[in-house]
Enzyme design. Sequence first.
Site, short mmCIF file in Angstrom:
data_model
loop_
_atom_site.label_atom_id
_atom_site.label_comp_id
_atom_site.label_asym_id
_atom_site.label_seq_id
_atom_site.Cartn_x
_atom_site.Cartn_y
_atom_site.Cartn_z
N GLU A 63 0.26 -1.38 0.10
CA GLU A 63 0.23 -0.38 0.34
C GLU A 63 0.92 0.85 0.31
OE1 GLU A 63 -2.70 -0.93 3.14
OE2 GLU A 63 -3.67 -2.61 2.03
N HIS A 97 -10.38 -5.56 -2.84
CA HIS A 97 -11.11 -5.46 -1.66
C HIS A 97 -12.31 -4.82 -2.01
CE1 HIS A 97 -8.86 -7.08 1.86
NE2 HIS A 97 -8.64 -6.41 1.28
N GLU A 142 -6.04 -10.08 -2.64
CA GLU A 142 -6.66 -10.57 -1.22
C GLU A 142 -8.60 -10.14 -2.10
OE1 GLU A 142 -5.31 -7.01 1.66
OE2 GLU A 142 -3.25 -7.43 1.41
N ASP A 202 -12.13 -10.19 -1.87
CA ASP A 202 -13.34 -9.96 -1.38
C ASP A 202 -14.85 -9.41 -1.50
OD1 ASP A 202 -12.54 -8.24 0.75
OD2 ASP A 202 -11.63 -9.46 2.30
O1 9MR Z 1 -7.10 -9.08 7.42
C1 9MR Z 1 -6.29 -8.42 8.40
C2 9MR Z 1 -7.27 -8.21 9.83
O2 9MR Z 1 -6.79 -9.07 10.65
C3 9MR Z 1 -6.66 -6.15 10.51
O3 9MR Z 1 -7.08 -6.70 11.85
C4 9MR Z 1 -5.89 -5.71 9.61
C5 9MR Z 1 -5.52 -4.39 10.05
O4 9MR Z 1 -4.97 -3.33 8.99
O5 9MR Z 1 -5.29 -6.04 8.67
C6 9MR Z 1 -6.29 -6.96 7.66
O6 9MR Z 1 -5.40 -7.36 6.38
C7 9MR Z 1 -4.73 -6.04 5.39
C8 9MR Z 1 -3.97 -6.30 4.64
O7 9MR Z 1 -2.62 -6.57 5.56
C9 9MR Z 1 -3.99 -5.20 3.87
N1 9MR Z 1 -4.79 -5.08 3.00
C10 9MR Z 1 -6.22 -4.45 3.59
C11 9MR Z 1 -6.38 -5.71 4.58
C12 9MR Z 1 -7.73 -5.82 5.09
O8 9MR Z 1 -7.83 -5.10 5.82
#
Ligand code: 9MR
Length: 507
Positions: A165, A242, A271, A273
């Site tokens: 990111e 996402h 990722e 969904d």
């Molecule tokens: O799935 C992850 C969640 O459990 C955490 O709380 C969150 C914190 O930022 O991160 C989530 O995963 C993220 C991923 O690392 C990067 N892209 C966005 C994902 C969803 O937030």
Amino acid sequence: MSSVKRRTSGRTSGTRTLLVAALVVGTALLGGPATAAPQDTLHELASAQGRYFGSATDNPELPDAAYAAVLGSEFGQITPGNSMKWDTTEPAQNRFDFTKGDVVTDFARQHDQTVRGHTLVWHSQLPSWVGQLPPAEVEAAMTHHITEQATHYRGSVSAWDVVNEPFNEDGTYRTSPFHTAMGSDYIATALRAAHAADPEAELYLNDYNIEGLGAKSDAMYALASELLAEGVPLDGVGMQAHLAVQYGFPYEMRANMQRFADLGLDVAVTELDVRMQLPADAAKVATQSSYYQRVTEACLAVERCVGITVWDFTDRYSWVPGTFPGQGAANLYDEDLLPKPALAAVRTALGAEDDGGEGALKVLYRNSDSSAGDNQIKPGLQLVNTGTTAISLPAVTVRYWFSGERGAPAYSTWCDWSPLGCATVTHRVVAASTPKAGADHHLDVGFTGGTLAPGASTGEIQLRLNKTDWSDFDESDDYSRTGGSSYADAPRIAVYMGGELVRGIEP
Ligand code: 9MR
């Protein structure tokens, strides 16, 4: 430059494919009705197309045996959702802890899965000590972190999200301790450090909202082009995906993937969904299914799209409700680990239509009952022969699962109409041998005679059932039911031929 490396996932559908081929050849020689194959997993279907199909997972989820069984069987790749992030692996400077990430790589090894490492450098889930360093010390700390972590996971992680990111929505660089200390050069420095520590790993830049053409993906495209021109080790771009039904599908996703591929890079959906505003309804579920299907189709259409990872496969462990209150239902399986229509859509996009080869049977379903709380259940069914040999109908059983609730344990079943003639259609309710919530009974539908020619449909079979005491049902949790009033694919209705499951998913 390692950007020309091409790796598909380790695991393939080898054994099962051979078995299927043998069955199909066997029946073709005999010339009789075909025997279909056991259902291929998502990863087997993807492997047949040279891709992997994976899921995120997380340490607190792995002790859930039912969850782990699906994770270990259906997917060929996993990504740790949190346990390889900086705040977990180096919470205090130079104090490394890989215990949690190791649990994930161990699981992968036991289940013959590849691992995407996530992530080495990210502004979020970053321990506070990094932001407190004098800028002059950030580069050394970053390089040290990458070196230790990528070295530890050498041989266990096949691809790294090296930088996660890096961009704002308008395509400008996101502020972070790394950007503040080094400007955008931190990205090349991070990639070089990762390559030095693990020359075999595929190195990715990963971001969200870069799935379609737009300012943010343009920025990623410009960065990737620049890095390649400078000879920086970069193998691919990860598109998180996402998505949300209310925001539309990414603009020109396939073309966007293709332009990265044309640079000589791999592309991965990392990722995926598709969330929605709750409660879900038939229209949102249909849109969600189509988004999952279109992402899968886009990946298959771009040769260098190496695979798809869903950001966990079940609503039971989704990050969405915690981050977007009121939204959810974003995954392929619901909270009870039951498959949703989106799963069937992905399977179809991956070519599952050909499951079983010749003689494949498809079931279509509609709910002819607008009330989920009255004293009757009214499924409409159609069977379609999608194969190339005739199917003998007496070998076929269709199974619809429901829950009987309280009341009489006895049922009456009815065929109200069928172009085959209701005298040809058999129907009875059977108590499930392993009763589950929403599936303690099933309606079994069969045929006394007839043949279904290639391409032919049975036409609509209108069925109905009630308890003999006419007490009400609560159909809302019934496994096989959907609210759909027009005919559609029905992944939760099973079809058996000669007693073997050939279509649908059992509860
Ligand atoms: O799935 C992850 C969640 O459990 C955490 O709380 C969150 C914190 O930022 O991160 C989530 O995963 C993220 C991923 O690392 C990067 N892209 C966005 C994902 C969803 O937030």
